[in-house]
Design an enzyme around this catalytic site. Sequence first.
Site, PDB file in Angstrom:
ATOM      1  NE  ARG A   1      55.177  53.400  74.631  1.00 52.78           N
ATOM      2  CZ  ARG A   1      54.242  54.305  74.803  1.00 52.78           C
ATOM      3  NH1 ARG A   1      53.512  54.293  75.873  1.00 52.78           N
ATOM      4  NH2 ARG A   1      54.050  55.238  73.883  1.00 52.78           N
TER       5      ARG A   1
ATOM      6  CG  LEU B   1      42.409  55.738  64.012  1.00 52.34           C
ATOM      7  CD1 LEU B   1      41.100  55.681  63.230  1.00 52.34           C
ATOM      8  CD2 LEU B   1      43.151  57.031  63.697  1.00 52.34           C
TER       9      LEU B   1
ATOM     10  NE  ARG C   1      49.014  64.345  72.495  1.00 55.12           N
ATOM     11  CZ  ARG C   1      49.333  63.061  72.385  1.00 55.12           C
ATOM     12  NH1 ARG C   1      49.324  62.467  71.201  1.00 55.12           N
ATOM     13  NH2 ARG C   1      49.678  62.367  73.444  1.00 55.12           N
TER      14      ARG C   1
ATOM     15  CG  ASP D   1      35.023  57.749  76.138  1.00 58.68           C
ATOM     16  OD1 ASP D   1      34.460  57.138  75.208  1.00 58.68           O
ATOM     17  OD2 ASP D   1      35.510  57.181  77.134  1.00 58.68           O
TER      18      ASP D   1
ATOM     19  CD  GLU E   1      51.619  50.434  71.529  1.00 62.19           C
ATOM     20  OE1 GLU E   1      52.428  51.346  71.403  1.00 62.19           O
ATOM     21  OE2 GLU E   1      50.480  50.616  71.990  1.00 62.19           O
TER      22      GLU E   1
HETATM   23  P1  ADP Z   1      45.198  55.047  74.524  1.00 65.12           P
HETATM   24  O1  ADP Z   1      45.759  55.832  73.373  1.00 65.12           O
HETATM   25  O2  ADP Z   1      45.065  55.840  75.780  1.00 65.12           O
HETATM   26  O3  ADP Z   1      45.823  53.672  74.702  1.00 65.12           O
HETATM   27  P2  ADP Z   1      42.949  53.571  73.491  1.00 65.12           P
HETATM   28  O4  ADP Z   1      43.705  52.960  72.366  1.00 65.12           O
HETATM   29  O5  ADP Z   1      42.464  52.674  74.584  1.00 65.12           O
HETATM   30  O6  ADP Z   1      43.686  54.804  74.120  1.00 65.12           O
HETATM   31  O7  ADP Z   1      41.665  54.294  72.842  1.00 65.12           O
HETATM   32  C1  ADP Z   1      40.770  55.034  73.610  1.00 65.12           C
HETATM   33  C2  ADP Z   1      39.621  55.498  72.713  1.00 65.12           C
HETATM   34  O8  ADP Z   1      38.984  54.336  72.161  1.00 65.12           O
HETATM   35  C3  ADP Z   1      38.562  56.258  73.483  1.00 65.12           C
HETATM   36  O9  ADP Z   1      38.132  57.390  72.732  1.00 65.12           O
HETATM   37  C4  ADP Z   1      37.431  55.259  73.580  1.00 65.12           C
HETATM   38  O10 ADP Z   1      36.168  55.865  73.648  1.00 65.12           O
HETATM   39  C5  ADP Z   1      37.593  54.506  72.272  1.00 65.12           C
HETATM   40  N1  ADP Z   1      36.891  53.220  72.346  1.00 65.12           N
HETATM   41  C6  ADP Z   1      37.178  52.165  73.119  1.00 65.12           C
HETATM   42  N2  ADP Z   1      36.241  51.194  72.969  1.00 65.12           N
HETATM   43  C7  ADP Z   1      35.325  51.659  72.099  1.00 65.12           C
HETATM   44  C8  ADP Z   1      34.122  51.152  71.535  1.00 65.12           C
HETATM   45  N3  ADP Z   1      33.662  49.954  71.858  1.00 65.12           N
HETATM   46  N4  ADP Z   1      33.477  51.915  70.637  1.00 65.12           N
HETATM   47  C9  ADP Z   1      33.939  53.142  70.304  1.00 65.12           C
HETATM   48  N5  ADP Z   1      35.067  53.691  70.801  1.00 65.12           N
HETATM   49  C10 ADP Z   1      35.743  52.967  71.685  1.00 65.12           C
END
Ligand code: ADP
Length: 403
Positions: A91, A209, A241, A283, A385
């Site tokens: 990647r 997202l 960001r 988060d 991915e």
């Molecule tokens: P990255 O871009 O680092 O790969 P992710 O795609 O894992 O990140 O997304 C992380 C976000 O997803 C965090 O804000 C986390 O709180 C949110 N998230 C993960 N699981 C849940 C859930 N069950 N409910 C709400 N938000 C969640």
Amino acid sequence: MRILVLNAGSWSLKFQLIETGAGRVMAKGIIEGVGREESTAAYESWRGIRKRFSIAVADYTQAAGTVLACLTDPTDGVLESAAGIEGVGHRIVHGGEHLAESTLLDDSALRLIAACSPLAPLHNPLGLEGIQAARCLLPGVPQVAVFDTSFHQSMPSRAYLYGLPYSYYTSHRIRRYGFHGTSHRYVSERFAEIHNAEPESFKLISCHLGNGCSLCAIDRGRSVDTSMGFTPLEGLVMGTRCGDLDPAVVFHLLEREGLRVEEVDSLLNRHSGLLGLSGVTNDVRELLHLRSQGHPRARLALEVFCYRVKKYIGAFFAVLDGAHAIIFTGGIGENAFALRAEICDSLSSFGVELDPARNEAAAGVEAEISSPGARTRVWVIPTDESLLIARDAERTIRQARGA
Ligand code: ADP
């Protein structure tokens, strides 16, 4: 084909060994703390083995060596020897304008990736280190780079140009590139697969997202616009960001507030977004919890987040002149049903109507969440991915062999 997918990030090397025919992950893990005093390796295999251990890893070659040692371990491994690896997929964040598709890595491709390093100084040099490590440890195994940017190279100039003097594009390559291309491509191809159709059959709005967030307008299999730009800072409000911002705010911070360039960079990339607005966390799980306890800034941060996504969805409906479906993916898109509901609320003039029960039930699984009969379908499709990278690597290797 057995493909080792590598993702060299800051201080870390993530890996997955994928059997592409069945789309099966044979083993995966991460080496963290590369080049630091304390490194750890986490490994799990499809046989249910899970292990975590400390190990000294000075550089990416040693990290890749640890990966191979895990995969070929006589007790916990999944391969008899490294010869079981038929290809490596890397990647890579930035492919610029010359690397518009996944590319077999030879010396000239490596030079082109290096030439893109000024556009992604935190990422491309690490990707190159991962490539060098794999080339050194797996000589003769074909290696393929898959770029976050390449899916968006189909954007027309009206979408990728900024309103700057044209020479800044021709001389400095300042334009919108977009990122998350592997994710947007994966979910759009998966949507077509689910519907037993070709990607060319659909107009889609893909919403990735996660900690980083972007939307993509996909017109019959091709990205025609996306919310990220020259860097991943443009567009949506993200975990840390800021997304779209009047550039004059930067001058103000530099001149009136006396911040240094690096401080502004850090402010916009690492201390803004959901974290900056809430003042507590980036988060979303925590923010949802805080909101339920009546925390006003958590509520405000999530409101701004959802509003920005909605605004881009509206813009992309206009770009595409209507869409067959909206797809949600990424940690937030796949799981946070309350935010999906808020984003889709009052999009009824675009034919968007969620089925509340379906929406609430869809957590981390592939599911349609729109009401039966709604003009625009809404889906949750978990992104993968690594699988896309493995499949692209296989296709590229077969093409190169003329098979
Ligand atoms: P990255 O871009 O680092 O790969 P992710 O795609 O894992 O990140 O997304 C992380 C976000 O997803 C965090 O804000 C986390 O709180 C949110 N998230 C993960 N699981 C849940 C859930 N069950 N409910 C709400 N938000 C969640």
